[in-house]
Design an enzyme around this catalytic site. Structure first.
Site, PDB file in Angstrom:
ATOM      1  N   CYS A  73     -16.283  -5.833 -10.103  1.00 13.24           N
ATOM      2  CA  CYS A  73     -16.549  -6.556  -8.851  1.00 13.24           C
ATOM      3  C   CYS A  73     -15.761  -7.855  -8.874  1.00 13.24           C
ATOM      4  O   CYS A  73     -16.140  -8.795  -9.592  1.00 13.24           O
ATOM      5  CB  CYS A  73     -18.051  -6.826  -8.714  1.00 13.24           C
ATOM      6  SG  CYS A  73     -18.467  -7.701  -7.202  1.00 13.24           S
ATOM      7  N   CYS A 223     -13.896  -7.744  -0.554  1.00 14.21           N
ATOM      8  CA  CYS A 223     -13.988  -6.938  -1.767  1.00 14.21           C
ATOM      9  C   CYS A 223     -12.816  -7.338  -2.648  1.00 14.21           C
ATOM     10  O   CYS A 223     -11.653  -7.110  -2.279  1.00 14.21           O
ATOM     11  CB  CYS A 223     -13.926  -5.452  -1.398  1.00 14.21           C
ATOM     12  SG  CYS A 223     -13.968  -4.345  -2.822  1.00 14.21           S
TER      13      CYS A 223
HETATM   14  N1  LIG Z   1     -18.938  -1.340  -4.390  1.00 16.99           N
HETATM   15  C1  LIG Z   1     -18.087  -1.463  -5.598  1.00 16.99           C
HETATM   16  C2  LIG Z   1     -18.588  -2.624  -6.485  1.00 16.99           C
HETATM   17  C3  LIG Z   1     -18.403  -3.996  -5.811  1.00 16.99           C
HETATM   18  C4  LIG Z   1     -16.951  -4.326  -5.637  1.00 16.99           C
HETATM   19  C5  LIG Z   1     -16.641  -5.482  -4.697  1.00 16.99           C
HETATM   20  N2  LIG Z   1     -17.761  -6.177  -4.123  1.00 16.99           N
HETATM   21  C6  LIG Z   1     -15.624  -6.450  -5.277  1.00 16.99           C
HETATM   22  O1  LIG Z   1     -15.656  -7.658  -4.957  1.00 16.99           O
HETATM   23  O2  LIG Z   1     -14.723  -5.962  -6.024  1.00 16.99           O
HETATM   24  C7  LIG Z   1     -18.130  -0.148  -6.393  1.00 16.99           C
HETATM   25  O3  LIG Z   1     -19.171   0.504  -6.397  1.00 16.99           O
HETATM   26  O4  LIG Z   1     -17.100   0.178  -7.005  1.00 16.99           O
END
Ligand SMILES: N[C@H](CCC[C@H](N)C(=O)O)C(=O)O
Length: 295
Positions: A73, A223
């Site tokens: 993340c 993200c």
């Molecule tokens: N939903 C993503 C995790 C959070 C990634 C995102 N919030 C970031 O800032 O990289 C997954 O299950 O791979």
């Protein structure tokens, strides 16, 4: 149980410091779901745990709003770095954080009385199908490849930053019904561990627009791993040059991303506090929300 709510460009999480606390492993998915629920809980894109590590200075675990554990993340890493530095758990401006997707190095970039910007060496992108993971010839890359999903054809470029991203190039990211196609692609049988779905528009040779449907959380304001994947995908499709500083415009703000000549992807962006608080653990570790929401 004390918590800190933080965000990276509006991608917000409930952070729990387990350096001085413990939580029941089996309770974590339910806890993440309950805390993330905006009606019956605190409300967030998920839960992030700050833990000890045997292989790095610290360990970050990230749970999406649906309770699934993510492998990395980017926005969360910047917030964890800020939290650790501001609360004097580190005395160096560079340190390492272990994630399920690998170990990253964080660098406190600019700070006034508190850390404002954090730079993260997100390591090398994983490009082979077997590393995403996804179906198809395992030792090949997925670059602008057509896939039939839900009766439509999508040309996907797939990149893992420790977590899986399916990237599509469009003219205008705001004109894509991401709330419809996101879950279709996330849950398609092409991706055995599901996938984060990103749409990218190249605005200038060093500027991208990017929106995301996140695995396990839906549409978020930003993200970090997705922005890294977007830059790698745009480079693989010869839409931008490698080893340039690329500004990625997300709904929640901008990230500066560079895929350097050593094959490492660097991310620089803000990390901010929202609030500190406390909740009664016993109120959040039983499936009360599912009953209340009639599921
Ligand atoms: N939903 C993503 C995790 C959070 C990634 C995102 N919030 C970031 O800032 O990289 C997954 O299950 O791979």
């Amino acid at each position: 149980m004390l918590f800190t709510k933080m965000h990276g460009l509006g991608n917000n999480y409930i952070f729990i410091n387990l350096l001085e606390n413990t939580l029941e492993e089996d309770s974590l998915p339910t806890l993440a779901r309950n805390l993330s629920d905006v009606r019956f809980g605190i409300g967030s894109d998920g839960m992030i745990l700050i833990c000890d590590s045997k292989v790095a200075d610290f360990r970050m675990r990230i749970f999406n709003a649906d309770g699934s554990e993510g492998k990395n993340c980017g926005n969360g890493l910047r917030c964890v770095a800020k939290y650790l530095y501001d609360h004097q758990f580190v005395d160096s401006e560079s340190f390492t954080i272990e994630t399920l997707g690998g170990i990253v190095e964080v660098h406190i970039s600019e700070k006034k009385k508190e850390v404002e910007y954090v730079t993260v060496d997100m390591g090398e992108p994983k490009l082979l199908k077997t590393m995403i993971p996804m179906i198809g010839e395992p030792m090949t890359m997925t670059i602008n490849e057509p896939f039939e999903i839900g009766g439509n054809q999508y040309r996907l470029t797939c990149v893992s930053m420790g977590n899986p991203h399916a990237i599509m190039f469009v003219d205008d990211v705001h004109k894509v019904p991401l709330d419809k196609i996101g879950p279709m692609i996330e849950h398609s049988d092409i991706f055995p561990e599901r996938v984060n779905v990103g749409v990218v528009a190249v605005k200038k040779p060093n500027e991208l627009d990017y929106r995301v449907w996140e695995r396990g959380s839906g549409i978020t304001m930003a993200c970090g791993t997705g922005a890294c994947a977007a830059v790698v995908a745009a480079t693989l499709n010869n839409k931008i040059e490698k080893d340039q500083s690329i500004t990625v415009h997300l709904p929640g703000g901008d990230l500066e991303i560079r895929w350097d000549e050593n094959n490492h992807v660097w991310m620089k962006g803000k990390a901010e506090y929202i609030c500190h608080g406390e909740f009664k653990l016993e109120d959040f570790t039983k499936e009360k929300l599912l009953k209340a929401s009639g599921e």
